[in-house]
Design an enzyme around this catalytic site. Structure first.
Site, PDB file in Angstrom:
ATOM      1  N   HIS A  50       7.911  -7.029   2.846  1.00 37.72           N
ATOM      2  CA  HIS A  50       7.520  -5.683   2.439  1.00 37.72           C
ATOM      3  C   HIS A  50       7.770  -5.693   0.937  1.00 37.72           C
ATOM      4  CE1 HIS A  50       7.405  -1.149   2.843  1.00 37.72           C
ATOM      5  NE2 HIS A  50       7.795  -1.351   1.598  1.00 37.72           N
ATOM      6  N   ARG A  60       9.950   0.630  17.934  1.00 37.64           N
ATOM      7  CA  ARG A  60      11.094   1.557  17.991  1.00 37.64           C
ATOM      8  C   ARG A  60      12.056   1.330  19.144  1.00 37.64           C
ATOM      9  NH1 ARG A  60       9.897   2.541  12.892  1.00 37.64           N
ATOM     10  NH2 ARG A  60       8.333   4.128  12.520  1.00 37.64           N
ATOM     11  N   ASN A  78      13.080  -3.559  12.223  1.00 35.94           N
ATOM     12  CA  ASN A  78      13.873  -2.378  11.850  1.00 35.94           C
ATOM     13  C   ASN A  78      14.070  -1.364  12.981  1.00 35.94           C
ATOM     14  OD1 ASN A  78      11.140  -1.699  11.717  1.00 35.94           O
ATOM     15  ND2 ASN A  78      11.442  -0.191  10.105  1.00 35.94           N
ATOM     16  N   ASP A 103       0.615  -1.872  10.774  1.00 34.16           N
ATOM     17  CA  ASP A 103       1.883  -1.254  10.376  1.00 34.16           C
ATOM     18  C   ASP A 103       2.110   0.025  11.194  1.00 34.16           C
ATOM     19  OD1 ASP A 103       4.329  -0.945   9.197  1.00 34.16           O
ATOM     20  OD2 ASP A 103       3.565  -0.317   7.245  1.00 34.16           O
TER      21      ASP A 103
HETATM   22  O1  DOR Z   1       5.923   3.639   6.046  1.00 37.99           O
HETATM   23  C1  DOR Z   1       6.609   2.776   6.570  1.00 37.99           C
HETATM   24  N1  DOR Z   1       7.112   2.953   7.796  1.00 37.99           N
HETATM   25  N2  DOR Z   1       6.868   1.651   5.913  1.00 37.99           N
HETATM   26  C2  DOR Z   1       7.736   0.740   6.366  1.00 37.99           C
HETATM   27  O2  DOR Z   1       7.945  -0.252   5.721  1.00 37.99           O
HETATM   28  C3  DOR Z   1       8.462   0.966   7.616  1.00 37.99           C
HETATM   29  C4  DOR Z   1       7.721   1.868   8.492  1.00 37.99           C
HETATM   30  C5  DOR Z   1       8.572   2.410   9.599  1.00 37.99           C
HETATM   31  O3  DOR Z   1       9.214   1.593  10.298  1.00 37.99           O
HETATM   32  O4  DOR Z   1       8.617   3.617   9.799  1.00 37.99           O
HETATM   33 ZN    ZN Z   2       6.012  -2.042   8.729  1.00 44.54          ZN
HETATM   34 ZN    ZN Z   3       6.736  -2.452   5.349  1.00 43.37          ZN
END
Ligand code: DOR
Ligand code: ZN
Ligand code: ZN
Ligand code: ZN
Length: 404
Positions: free
Chosen positions: A134, A22, A52, A258
């Protein structure tokens, strides 16, 4: 230094090949300091982070900025994926300081979905770095969301049946990997049915599974409600079993978290406004060690899935401060320690866990990064930062490193 550790077990540091820290931009949820502390406590000495964030890691310049942030904030070793967008092909072609390219075939946190089939194919055709996907089909997901929107009862979430969305995307990605002989890694496989698609693996395909897809299922919505909302969604108890069996059969090669921290308050909103994802770096190793305590697998299996496997999949080289003789990423574990997982004990900034209340046996107690002890019995030493992981993509990939 001589370390006395009678009755304890020393294993290599865990490499978590799929986290979301993050930082930058969403540091209310986590940042590179808090996330790396949670890793150290959880026995994770290297993490690979997904793109992301805000801004997303989609150019050489943004990648380097993130590496600099980590060099100043992370007490464990780190690496960062590059994200594919509609218009950054040239950046993807020239990137080097990265484990690979992340493609979101369906949307999730950060809205990086890349749904254009032509562009997807072009990335497989024109780039050289390994690709992580993904794998969820956006059109199928979209339909599901519409059907579920407005549902008030959280138990309705168990109606999310997007096995088809995953299987369809896994099929497309695997077909491209085979056609272009391009190394492909399928992130967070959630359904037993997906395993059948890549089981006849071309040598270029590998896959990962998360602890939450191994240990939680649609029954979990009863207690957790929207806390258990994630992409891909939780599947059934039969899927849990199929995924563990796939690991044991070497059809899935690695366990990665994840780790997707969101604030507890955000998670407790109303679907579909609630964000998807659950934190995982604090609890991944204890949950896997508990399988050893329960005789479901061996400690060698856990080391294979969480330490050796990720290094082979992502071509991680010998690293560390070679010039001063340090290269030891190690975790001391206490296989006799039984403890209940509790949210306040979590080191992740979001301080909650979907595994609240679960009693597990087998806990990390001390962690060394590049030969330096960074965590011991609840205390951290943050006097030295971790180092950048290096990737040797000239290797043949995971299957080259495995003799069987
Ligand atoms: O549940 C998820 N959260 N799946 C994802 O692909 C991204 C991740 C997130 O960055 O919060
Ligand atoms: Zn992820
Ligand atoms: Zn993902
Ligand atoms: Zn294996």
């Amino acid at each position: 230094e001589t370390v006395y550790a009678y009755g304890m077990t020393l294993i290599p540091g865990v490499i978590d090949a799929h986290v979301h820290m993050r930082d930058p931009g969403l540091t209310n949820k986590e940042d590179l300091r808090s996330g790396s502390r949670a890793c150290a406590k959880g026995g994770i000495t290297t993490f690979l982070e997904m793109p992301n964030t805000n801004p997303a890691t989609v150019s050489q310049k943004l990648l380097e900025e993130k590496l600099t942030l980590a060099a100043n904030k992370s007490i464990v070793n780190y690496g960062f994926f590059m994200g594919a967008t509609l218009n950054n092909m040239e950046e993807l072609k020239k990137a080097t300081r990265t484990p690979g390219i992340k493609i979101y075939m369906g949307s999730s946190t950060g809205d990086m979905a890349l749904t254009d089939p032509g562009l997807l194919e072009a990335i497989f055709a024109e780039t050289k770095l390994p690709i992580a996907v993904h794998a969820e089909d956006e059109s199928i997901i979209d339909k599901m969301k519409q059907e579920l929107a407005g549902t008030k009862n959280v138990v309705d979430h168990s109606k999310i049946r997007n096995v088809e969305a995953e299987v369809a995307a896994v099929k497309r990605a695997c077909a491209l990997a085979r056609e272009y002989k391009h190394r492909l890694h399928i992130c967070h496989v959630s359904a037993g049915a997906s395993v059948e698609v890549f089981e006849d693996h071309a040598d270029v395909i590998t896959a990962e599974v998360t602890p939450h897809h191994l240990f939680l299922n649609t029954d979990s919505y009863m207690n957790l409600g929207t806390l258990a909302q994630m992409n891909p969604s939780l599947k059934t108890a039969e899927d849990n079993e199929a995924l563990l069996q796939a690991l044991l059969d070497d059809k899935i090669q690695i366990v990665a978290t994840d780790h997707a921290p969101h604030e507890y308050e955000e998670k407790c909103g109303r679907y579909p406004d609630t964000p998807s994802g659950v934190p995982g770096v604090d609890t991944a190793l204890p949950l896997m060690l508990d399988l050893v305590a329960k005789d479901k697998c061996t400690i060698e299996d856990v080391v294979h899935w969480m330490c050796e496997g990720p290094a082979l999949v992502w071509d991680i080289m010998e690293k560390g401060r070679i010039e001063v003789g340090y290269d030891a990423d190690l975790v001391l574990i206490d296989m006799n320690k039984t403890q209940v997982i509790r949210s306040p004990n979590m080191e992740t900034k979001c301080r909650w866990t979907p595994f609240e209340g679960r009693e597990v046996t087998g806990w990390p107690v001390r962690t060394w990064v590049c030969g330096k002890e960074v965590y011991r019995d609840g205390k951290f030493d943050e006097s030295r930062m971790g180092v950048e992981a290096m990737f040797d993509h000239s290797r043949g990939g995971y299957w080259e490193g495995v003799e069987d």
